[in-house]
Write a protein that holds these residues in place. Structure first.
Motif, mmCIF file in Angstrom:
data_model
loop_
_atom_site.group_PDB
_atom_site.id
_atom_site.type_symbol
_atom_site.label_atom_id
_atom_site.label_comp_id
_atom_site.label_asym_id
_atom_site.label_seq_id
_atom_site.Cartn_x
_atom_site.Cartn_y
_atom_site.Cartn_z
ATOM 1 N N ASN A 76 26.322 -33.395 -21.591
ATOM 2 C CA ASN A 76 25.838 -33.570 -20.225
ATOM 3 C C ASN A 76 26.951 -34.008 -19.288
ATOM 4 O O ASN A 76 26.957 -33.642 -18.110
ATOM 5 N N LEU A 77 27.888 -34.797 -19.803
ATOM 6 C CA LEU A 77 29.007 -35.238 -18.974
ATOM 7 C C LEU A 77 29.872 -34.050 -18.559
ATOM 8 O O LEU A 77 30.283 -33.930 -17.399
ATOM 9 N N ILE A 78 30.141 -33.158 -19.506
ATOM 10 C CA ILE A 78 30.907 -31.949 -19.179
ATOM 11 C C ILE A 78 30.141 -31.092 -18.175
ATOM 12 O O ILE A 78 30.720 -30.536 -17.230
ATOM 13 N N ALA A 79 28.827 -30.987 -18.367
ATOM 14 C CA ALA A 79 28.004 -30.217 -17.437
ATOM 15 C C ALA A 79 28.053 -30.833 -16.035
ATOM 16 O O ALA A 79 28.097 -30.117 -15.033
ATOM 17 N N MET A 80 28.061 -32.174 -15.957
ATOM 18 C CA MET A 80 28.116 -32.839 -14.656
ATOM 19 C C MET A 80 29.452 -32.555 -13.958
ATOM 20 O O MET A 80 29.488 -32.254 -12.757
ATOM 21 N N VAL A 81 30.546 -32.645 -14.725
ATOM 22 C CA VAL A 81 31.858 -32.336 -14.146
ATOM 23 C C VAL A 81 31.875 -30.897 -13.639
ATOM 24 O O VAL A 81 32.413 -30.608 -12.556
ATOM 25 N N VAL A 100 20.951 -33.097 -5.047
ATOM 26 C CA VAL A 100 20.591 -31.995 -5.954
ATOM 27 C C VAL A 100 21.337 -32.120 -7.276
ATOM 28 O O VAL A 100 20.741 -31.991 -8.360
ATOM 29 N N ASN A 101 22.633 -32.376 -7.205
ATOM 30 C CA ASN A 101 23.436 -32.483 -8.430
ATOM 31 C C ASN A 101 22.933 -33.600 -9.336
ATOM 32 O O ASN A 101 22.783 -33.419 -10.551
ATOM 33 N N MET A 102 22.687 -34.779 -8.767
ATOM 34 C CA MET A 102 22.245 -35.907 -9.585
ATOM 35 C C MET A 102 20.848 -35.669 -10.150
ATOM 36 O O MET A 102 20.554 -36.080 -11.277
ATOM 37 N N SER A 103 19.992 -34.997 -9.383
ATOM 38 C CA SER A 103 18.653 -34.682 -9.900
ATOM 39 C C SER A 103 18.741 -33.713 -11.070
ATOM 40 O O SER A 103 18.043 -33.873 -12.080
ATOM 41 N N LEU A 104 19.590 -32.703 -10.941
ATOM 42 C CA LEU A 104 19.764 -31.737 -12.033
ATOM 43 C C LEU A 104 20.326 -32.418 -13.277
ATOM 44 O O LEU A 104 19.892 -32.133 -14.398
ATOM 45 N N CYS A 105 21.292 -33.321 -13.071
ATOM 46 C CA CYS A 105 21.874 -34.048 -14.208
ATOM 47 C C CYS A 105 20.836 -34.944 -14.875
ATOM 48 O O CYS A 105 20.796 -35.053 -16.110
ATOM 49 N N PHE A 106 19.994 -35.598 -14.074
ATOM 50 C CA PHE A 106 18.953 -36.460 -14.637
ATOM 51 C C PHE A 106 17.977 -35.658 -15.472
ATOM 52 O O PHE A 106 17.636 -36.041 -16.597
ATOM 53 N N MET A 107 17.519 -34.523 -14.937
ATOM 54 C CA MET A 107 16.556 -33.696 -15.676
ATOM 55 C C MET A 107 17.174 -33.085 -16.926
ATOM 56 O O MET A 107 16.459 -32.750 -17.877
ATOM 57 N N SER A 108 18.499 -32.965 -16.957
ATOM 58 C CA SER A 108 19.166 -32.422 -18.143
ATOM 59 C C SER A 108 19.365 -33.470 -19.234
ATOM 60 O O SER A 108 19.687 -33.121 -20.364
ATOM 61 N N GLY A 109 19.182 -34.768 -18.877
ATOM 62 C CA GLY A 109 19.294 -35.807 -19.891
ATOM 63 C C GLY A 109 20.571 -36.620 -19.827
ATOM 64 O O GLY A 109 20.908 -37.294 -20.799
ATOM 65 N N LEU A 110 21.285 -36.600 -18.687
ATOM 66 C CA LEU A 110 22.521 -37.364 -18.587
ATOM 67 C C LEU A 110 22.258 -38.864 -18.662
ATOM 68 O O LEU A 110 23.014 -39.597 -19.297
ATOM 69 N N MET A 111 21.180 -39.326 -18.024
ATOM 70 C CA MET A 111 20.857 -40.753 -18.030
ATOM 71 C C MET A 111 19.985 -41.128 -19.221
ATOM 72 O O MET A 111 20.249 -42.103 -19.921
ATOM 73 N N ILE A 112 18.949 -40.317 -19.475
ATOM 74 C CA ILE A 112 18.011 -40.567 -20.579
ATOM 75 C C ILE A 112 17.811 -39.253 -21.314
ATOM 76 O O ILE A 112 17.221 -38.320 -20.759
ATOM 77 N N ASP A 113 18.285 -39.170 -22.538
ATOM 78 C CA ASP A 113 18.237 -37.902 -23.268
ATOM 79 C C ASP A 113 16.811 -37.414 -23.481
ATOM 80 O O ASP A 113 16.562 -36.212 -23.512
ATOM 81 N N ALA A 114 15.858 -38.345 -23.616
ATOM 82 C CA ALA A 114 14.472 -37.946 -23.874
ATOM 83 C C ALA A 114 13.872 -37.164 -22.719
ATOM 84 O O ALA A 114 12.924 -36.391 -22.917
ATOM 85 N N ILE A 115 14.404 -37.336 -21.502
ATOM 86 C CA ILE A 115 13.864 -36.617 -20.340
ATOM 87 C C ILE A 115 13.996 -35.113 -20.545
ATOM 88 O O ILE A 115 13.080 -34.340 -20.249
ATOM 89 N N ARG A 116 15.132 -34.694 -21.045
ATOM 90 C CA ARG A 116 15.349 -33.262 -21.287
ATOM 91 C C ARG A 116 14.349 -32.730 -22.306
ATOM 92 O O ARG A 116 13.823 -31.615 -22.146
#
Length: 284
Positions: free
Chosen positions: A88-93, A203-219
């Motif tokens: 997810n970190l690579i995806a965020m970058v 938009v970027n932070m929302s996409l990262c959140f839904m992908s599991g960057l903050m909480i993996d279970a969300i994805r």
């Protein structure tokens, strides 16, 4: 020797009434009979094939002791949960290259920048001005993503599996898609530079959140409850590609994610160019 391990006595059990204890007794008896058959097969194969009797005895002993069942992993990939956060970190970058590309679209709109005014007054087609800027941003941001992957791999010692070149390819495709997304968002509407930057960050932070960057279970929740969310989430597409690359021996799902990234990229570029090249202004 055979009879000392597997007597030829016929073993059976009959249950006259129901009950938990009687059912358990029957289960144990069935297990014993199955183990007896397995042991007889091992001894028979050893006798027919000229194998070592001692090895056969050891195998029979393992069967009798329940050691014949071995755990076999379904994949040799890295199952460390921390690895998913690294994906997810690579995806965020990758996706944050959108902030740089957004200004390309803004700077080519006459109602948003003085540079856009000069370009609109010139005789050159806008796409000839936009494409070189996009290509330069693609190269620069891809280099940033590759540097990030190299740092994670060789400095922080993150295990990305044994397909490092494909990991780099994923990073490049993600970077190109992120830049294209920013160009598309920058071409939408007449909002100011600051407003579009704020929207792009949200938009970027929302996409990262839904992908599991903050909480993996969300994805996982989105994958089960609303699968279309992760399918249309560019950050989740990059993360899934990294995950499939590491965990799957068959790379078919991985290449499907690469094709999805390519599709997103083409759509973002085409829509962005269409929204910037056809604009006309009554006054500036």
């Amino acid at each position: 020797m055979m009879k000392s391990y597997i007597p030829d006595t016929v073993v059976s059990v009959k249950i006259k009434k129901n009950g938990s204890e009687l059912s358990m007794l029957k289960s144990y008896m069935d297990m014993f009979i199955n183990m007896k058959k397995m042991s007889a097969g091992i001894w028979s194969n050893a006798s027919k094939n000229g194998g070592s009797k001692n090895e056969a005895i050891d195998e029979i002993s393992d069967v009798m002791n329940g050691a014949s069942i071995k755990e076999t992993p379904l994949t040799e990939g890295n199952k460390d949960p921390i690895a998913m956060y690294m994906y997810n970190l690579i995806a965020m970058v990758s996706i944050f290259g959108s902030l740089a590309a957004m200004h390309i679209a803004i700077n080519n709109q006459a109602n948003l920048s003085t540079r856009g005014m000069r370009i609109s007054c010139g005789g050159s087609p806008k796409w000839k001005m936009i494409l070189p800027e996009l290509i330069g941003t693609y190269i620069t941001h891809s280099a940033c993503v590759l540097l990030s992957i190299t740092f994670l791999k060789f400095v922080l010692q993150i295990d990305f599996g044994d397909k490092l070149l494909l990991v780099y390819l994923t990073g490049i495709c993600g970077a190109v898609m992120g830049v294209s997304l920013g160009f598309f968002v920058g071409a939408i509407g007449r909002l100011s530079d600051g407003a579009k930057t704020g929207i792009m960050m949200a938009v970027n932070m929302s996409l990262c959140f839904m992908s599991g960057l903050m909480i993996d279970a969300i994805r996982v929740i989105f994958s089960v409850q609303i699968p279309i969310v992760n399918t249309l989430n560019p950050v989740a597409v990059i993360t899934d590609a990294m995950y499939y690359l590491n965990m799957d021996a068959d790379l078919s799902r991985y290449f499907m994610k690469l094709l999805t990234m390519g599709g997103f990229t083409v759509v973002f570029i085409v829509l962005g160019i269409l929204m910037t090249r056809r604009k006309k202004y009554a006054s500036l």
